[in-house]
Design an enzyme around this catalytic site. Structure first.
Site, short mmCIF file in Angstrom:
data_model
loop_
_atom_site.label_atom_id
_atom_site.label_comp_id
_atom_site.label_asym_id
_atom_site.label_seq_id
_atom_site.Cartn_x
_atom_site.Cartn_y
_atom_site.Cartn_z
CE LYS A 135 11.31 -83.46 1.29
NZ LYS A 135 11.67 -84.19 2.50
C1 LIG Z 1 11.46 -84.74 3.88
C2 LIG Z 1 11.77 -84.04 5.15
C3 LIG Z 1 12.41 -84.66 6.24
C4 LIG Z 1 12.63 -86.14 6.35
O1 LIG Z 1 13.26 -86.73 5.32
P1 LIG Z 1 13.03 -88.29 4.99
O2 LIG Z 1 14.14 -88.56 4.03
O3 LIG Z 1 11.67 -88.39 4.36
O4 LIG Z 1 13.13 -89.04 6.24
C5 LIG Z 1 12.75 -83.89 7.32
N1 LIG Z 1 12.49 -82.57 7.37
C6 LIG Z 1 11.85 -81.94 6.37
C7 LIG Z 1 11.59 -80.49 6.48
C8 LIG Z 1 11.45 -82.65 5.24
O5 LIG Z 1 10.80 -82.02 4.26
#
Ligand SMILES: *Cc1c(COP(=O)(O)O)cnc(C)c1O
Length: 399
Positions: A193
């Site tokens: 991210k």
């Molecule tokens: C990455 C992601 C999540 C979850 O995040 P984590 O930190 O990996 O638990 C939820 N929704 C979307 C759309 C994502 O891309």
């Protein structure tokens, strides 16, 4: 017109679709946290929360051990429980819907808009019932969903909007930062991210009520503030577990990384944008490749670059093209398998064909590598490989 491809040496190693950027300042920040007094939640967690709340234009931010835990907490704070329905998109990571299941609620999937790939507000409205409690729009790839239309529905039917902005830290909607628009907004700090804490997640909100509930849920449902206690305090050691929460705390070690990463967010987003523009430009005249359409109401922070193949113009399928790109060491990916097609959701009874547009997109999409640490050479490798594989797969060549 036939393109002549200059032989380009194959990449020696796989280019991933996304990865973190860690520099010496990040390392120093984490090391100094390790030398400090707190390893679990200490002063760096609230420091990070203040910083990201300011960045996102929200009154409060609450950090969690990951984005999925943050979504779970938001569903708790919104009062989602058994019998409640929550409408979300199938074109997302499973966590956007799983958080509703955790609370005993029922996820309801509304189909996407075929241009933006974000949840279609008209499809949402058709699915609203007396049981609907909330909407979870996802800012897919970093492009904000149609948040004005979703707000209008929420106001009309008395619903809470929990925005899954795991892709959209640093994006804006009608000039407002993402994180300041919905009742609650979730960001993820996973390494692919925009910024990372190793693992981590955040909810931003302007609501004092949600803020308190989120803090409590993150820490077993425990309350220490004397003003908030249900019973009279017999001593300074006293605390109460007032609700069934979880241990979803972020460590100070992770917060140290997150604080340091946040300083680089604007540069990260700018670099992502430039790479997206290079792809847009490179595939502009390629009829078999649809580049991502962008609404002018928002400004994407470009977590993902998703191309859609016009399979009618190609003699190879998506899977074959995907495989050939992978063979060229281009770490393409696929975002996403529609959530309800996963075996767990199939067993819950969600039928195939539920969201036709999402399934059609799924069958023709490919995610190209996109992350700030990509070099210009990496970008050229991707462009070259996609042009090569697609041109080799064209049904007819005009000479
Ligand atoms: C990455 C992601 C999540 C979850 O995040 P984590 O930190 O990996 O638990 C939820 N929704 C979307 C759309 C994502 O891309």
């Amino acid at each position: 017109m036939t393109e002549v491809f200059v032989q380009r040496p194959m990449r020696k190693s796989l280019l991933p679709y996304g990865r973190q950027w860690i520099d010496e300042r990040d390392v120093d920040s984490v090391v100094s946290a390790l030398r400090g007094d707190f390893l679990t939640t200490g002063p760096l967690v609230p420091e990070f929360e203040r910083k990201i709340a300011a960045k996102a234009g929200a009154r409060y931010a609450v950090a969690f051990s990951n984005g999925t835990a943050a979504l779970h907490a938001a569903c708790y704070a919104a009062g989602i429980g058994p019998g409640d329905e929550v409408i979300t998109t199938p074109m997302t990571f499973a966590a956007s819907a799983n958080c509703v299941l955790y609370q005993g609620g029922t996820p309801v999937f509304a189909d996407i808009d075929e241009r933006t790939y974000n949840i279609d507000p008209d499809a949402v409205e058709r699915l609203i019932t007396k049981r609907t409690k909330a909407i979870i729009p996802v800012d897919f790839t970093g492009q904000p969903a149609d948040l004005s239309a979703i707000r209008r529905l929420a106001d009309k039917y008395g619903l809470i909007v929990i925005e899954d902005a795991a892709h959209a830290l640093g994006a804006t909607y009608r000039s407002r930062p993402i994180g300041s628009v919905s009742d609650m907004t979730m960001f993820s700090l996973h390494p692919v991210k925009h910024i990372t804490a190793g693992e981590g997640g955040v909810i931003t909100t302007d609501s004092e009520e949600f803020h308190l509930k989120l803090l409590q849920f993150r820490n077993h449902g425990i309350v220490r503030d004397p003003i908030l206690l249900e019973n009279e305090s017999p001593g300074r050691w006293y605390y109460e577990m007032q609700s069934l929460g979880f241990n979803y705390r972020l460590t100070d070690i992770s917060a140290a990384l997150a604080v340091s990463q946040l300083d680089k967010l604007d540069d990260f987003v700018a670099r992502r944008k430039r790479i997206a523009q290079a792809y847009d430009h490179a595939f502009l005249e390629w009829e078999a490749i649809h580049t991502p359409y962008q609404e002018d109401t928002g400004d994407s922070s470009w977590h993902l670059y998703v191309i859609r193949l016009d399979l009618g113009k190609l003699n190879a399928g998506r899977d074959e093209i995907f495989e050939r790109l992978y063979q060229l060491n281009i770490g393409v990916n696929l975002h996403y398998i529609p959530v309800y097609l996963h075996p767990h959701y199939q067993r819950l009874g969600y039928p195939q064909g539920l969201c036709k547009k999402a399934e059609e997109l799924y069958s023709s999409m490919i995610t190209l590598p996109l992350f700030p640490a990509m070099t210009d050479e990496d970008v050229e490798d991707v462009i070259h490989a996609v042009r090569l594989v697609v041109s080799q797969s064209m049904k007819s060549t005009i000479s």
